[in-house]
Design a protein around this motif. Structure first.
Motif, PDB file in Angstrom:
ATOM      1  N   PHE A   9       0.829  -1.213   0.000  1.00 23.83           N
ATOM      2  CA  PHE A   9       0.000   0.000   0.000  1.00 23.83           C
ATOM      3  C   PHE A   9       0.862   1.261   0.000  1.00 23.83           C
ATOM      4  O   PHE A   9       0.552   2.235  -0.684  1.00 23.83           O
ATOM      5  CB  PHE A   9      -0.992   0.015   1.171  1.00 23.83           C
ATOM      6  CG  PHE A   9      -2.250  -0.737   0.880  1.00 23.83           C
ATOM      7  CD1 PHE A   9      -3.195  -0.234  -0.008  1.00 23.83           C
ATOM      8  CD2 PHE A   9      -2.503  -1.962   1.469  1.00 23.83           C
ATOM      9  CE1 PHE A   9      -4.363  -0.926  -0.293  1.00 23.83           C
ATOM     10  CE2 PHE A   9      -3.665  -2.670   1.201  1.00 23.83           C
ATOM     11  CZ  PHE A   9      -4.593  -2.148   0.313  1.00 23.83           C
ATOM     12  N   ASN A  10       1.948   1.258   0.758  1.00 22.21           N
ATOM     13  CA  ASN A  10       2.856   2.411   0.745  1.00 22.21           C
ATOM     14  C   ASN A  10       3.442   2.623  -0.643  1.00 22.21           C
ATOM     15  O   ASN A  10       3.542   3.757  -1.120  1.00 22.21           O
ATOM     16  CB  ASN A  10       3.975   2.231   1.769  1.00 22.21           C
ATOM     17  CG  ASN A  10       3.534   2.485   3.189  1.00 22.21           C
ATOM     18  OD1 ASN A  10       2.630   3.266   3.446  1.00 22.21           O
ATOM     19  ND2 ASN A  10       4.170   1.801   4.129  1.00 22.21           N
ATOM     20  N   HIS A  13       0.664   3.852  -3.103  1.00 21.79           N
ATOM     21  CA  HIS A  13       0.284   5.235  -2.785  1.00 21.79           C
ATOM     22  C   HIS A  13       1.385   6.203  -3.224  1.00 21.79           C
ATOM     23  O   HIS A  13       1.099   7.226  -3.854  1.00 21.79           O
ATOM     24  CB  HIS A  13       0.004   5.381  -1.293  1.00 21.79           C
ATOM     25  CG  HIS A  13      -0.360   6.773  -0.892  1.00 21.79           C
ATOM     26  ND1 HIS A  13      -1.618   7.298  -1.117  1.00 21.79           N
ATOM     27  CD2 HIS A  13       0.370   7.759  -0.323  1.00 21.79           C
ATOM     28  CE1 HIS A  13      -1.640   8.550  -0.690  1.00 21.79           C
ATOM     29  NE2 HIS A  13      -0.451   8.851  -0.197  1.00 21.79           N
ATOM     30  N   ASN A  50     -10.873   1.703  -3.205  1.00 20.38           N
ATOM     31  CA  ASN A  50     -10.240   1.300  -1.948  1.00 20.38           C
ATOM     32  C   ASN A  50     -11.223   1.398  -0.786  1.00 20.38           C
ATOM     33  O   ASN A  50     -11.240   0.538   0.096  1.00 20.38           O
ATOM     34  CB  ASN A  50      -9.006   2.158  -1.643  1.00 20.38           C
ATOM     35  CG  ASN A  50      -7.784   1.737  -2.424  1.00 20.38           C
ATOM     36  OD1 ASN A  50      -7.765   0.684  -3.054  1.00 20.38           O
ATOM     37  ND2 ASN A  50      -6.761   2.561  -2.385  1.00 20.38           N
ATOM     38  N   THR A  96      -4.458  10.205   0.869  1.00 20.67           N
ATOM     39  CA  THR A  96      -3.443  10.184   1.920  1.00 20.67           C
ATOM     40  C   THR A  96      -4.075   9.883   3.278  1.00 20.67           C
ATOM     41  O   THR A  96      -3.548   9.078   4.051  1.00 20.67           O
ATOM     42  CB  THR A  96      -2.666  11.515   1.942  1.00 20.67           C
ATOM     43  OG1 THR A  96      -1.983  11.656   0.679  1.00 20.67           O
ATOM     44  CG2 THR A  96      -1.651  11.558   3.069  1.00 20.67           C
ATOM     45  N   GLN A  98      -6.835   8.248   3.655  1.00 17.01           N
ATOM     46  CA  GLN A  98      -7.293   6.863   3.565  1.00 17.01           C
ATOM     47  C   GLN A  98      -6.155   5.899   3.893  1.00 17.01           C
ATOM     48  O   GLN A  98      -6.362   4.911   4.602  1.00 17.01           O
ATOM     49  CB  GLN A  98      -7.834   6.585   2.161  1.00 17.01           C
ATOM     50  CG  GLN A  98      -8.439   5.221   1.987  1.00 17.01           C
ATOM     51  CD  GLN A  98      -8.909   5.025   0.560  1.00 17.01           C
ATOM     52  OE1 GLN A  98      -8.089   4.980  -0.366  1.00 17.01           O
ATOM     53  NE2 GLN A  98     -10.217   4.946   0.377  1.00 17.01           N
ATOM     54  N   LEU A  99      -4.948   6.194   3.409  1.00 15.34           N
ATOM     55  CA  LEU A  99      -3.803   5.331   3.696  1.00 15.34           C
ATOM     56  C   LEU A  99      -3.559   5.267   5.206  1.00 15.34           C
ATOM     57  O   LEU A  99      -3.253   4.199   5.735  1.00 15.34           O
ATOM     58  CB  LEU A  99      -2.552   5.824   2.964  1.00 15.34           C
ATOM     59  CG  LEU A  99      -1.288   4.995   3.195  1.00 15.34           C
ATOM     60  CD1 LEU A  99      -1.466   3.553   2.705  1.00 15.34           C
ATOM     61  CD2 LEU A  99      -0.087   5.649   2.526  1.00 15.34           C
ATOM     62  N   LYS A 103      -3.640   1.798   7.437  1.00 17.38           N
ATOM     63  CA  LYS A 103      -2.577   1.376   8.357  1.00 17.38           C
ATOM     64  C   LYS A 103      -3.116   1.054   9.744  1.00 17.38           C
ATOM     65  O   LYS A 103      -2.447   0.368  10.522  1.00 17.38           O
ATOM     66  CB  LYS A 103      -1.514   2.462   8.458  1.00 17.38           C
ATOM     67  CG  LYS A 103      -0.690   2.613   7.207  1.00 17.38           C
ATOM     68  CD  LYS A 103       0.305   3.746   7.347  1.00 17.38           C
ATOM     69  CE  LYS A 103       1.151   3.893   6.090  1.00 17.38           C
ATOM     70  NZ  LYS A 103       2.147   4.981   6.234  1.00 17.38           N
ATOM     71  N   GLU A 135      -5.041  -0.545  -7.327  1.00 16.22           N
ATOM     72  CA  GLU A 135      -4.427   0.780  -7.287  1.00 16.22           C
ATOM     73  C   GLU A 135      -3.207   0.829  -8.200  1.00 16.22           C
ATOM     74  O   GLU A 135      -3.028   1.778  -8.972  1.00 16.22           O
ATOM     75  CB  GLU A 135      -4.042   1.148  -5.858  1.00 16.22           C
ATOM     76  CG  GLU A 135      -3.499   2.556  -5.738  1.00 16.22           C
ATOM     77  CD  GLU A 135      -3.378   3.036  -4.305  1.00 16.22           C
ATOM     78  OE1 GLU A 135      -2.792   4.118  -4.126  1.00 16.22           O
ATOM     79  OE2 GLU A 135      -3.862   2.361  -3.370  1.00 16.22           O
TER      80      GLU A 135
END
Length: 151
Positions: A9-10, A13, A50, A96, A98-99, A103, A135
């Motif tokens: 995911f990092n 993104h 997402n 951002t 959402q990330l 986490k 994504e």
């Protein structure tokens, strides 16, 4: 969340943010020949998808307006948009945020079996992996669109 899933995911993104950082307003709203949507749409679509995959949008989350599904959901297109669409910058900020929420998903959640399979995913972890793949797929589309637009 497993370290591997968080790393994915990092990575996706960061790649998405890198792809959109220098895109002009004109490029955001231009639909190049051979593409179904615009870069602006892709940003909103990733955010909305997402949210659906990981947080049960629109029924189970209050983090996005329900009308995002009409704007960015599967089958939607910019030519059908009303005048008041959120800006790409606003969408990027929501991605951002959402990330950060992604986490915070407890690691044990990823082992949970889904009530029914979603696109072949049997567990929440498999669904999360699908979201990360989705994504990354759209990051590639944005990259291709930028190349076509900058010929």
């Amino acid at each position: 969340m497993s370290n591997l899933m968080m790393a994915q995911f990092n990575t996706t993104h960061s790649a998405l943010m890198n792809e959109i950082k220098d895109v002009s307003e004109e490029e955001l709203k231009t639909q190049p020949e051979g593409f179904n949507n615009t870069i602006h749409w892709h940003i909103g679509h990733v955010l909305t998808a997402n949210e659906m995959f990981l947080f049960g949008f629109p029924e189970n989350t209050e983090h996005l307006p329900e009308h995002y599904n009409d704007l960015f959901g599967y089958g939607s297109k910019p030519e059908d948009w009303p005048e008041d669409v959120p800006s790409a910058d606003e969408l990027a900020g929501q991605l951002t945020n959402q990330l950060k929420r992604i986490k915070q998903i407890p690691e044990e959640k990823f082992d949970e079996k889904l009530p029914k399979a979603v696109m072949g995913a049997q567990t929440f972890g498999e669904l999360a992996a699908l979201a990360a793949f989705h994504e990354a797929n759209h990051v590639g589309r944005i990259n291709a669109m930028k190349k076509v637009l900058n010929k």
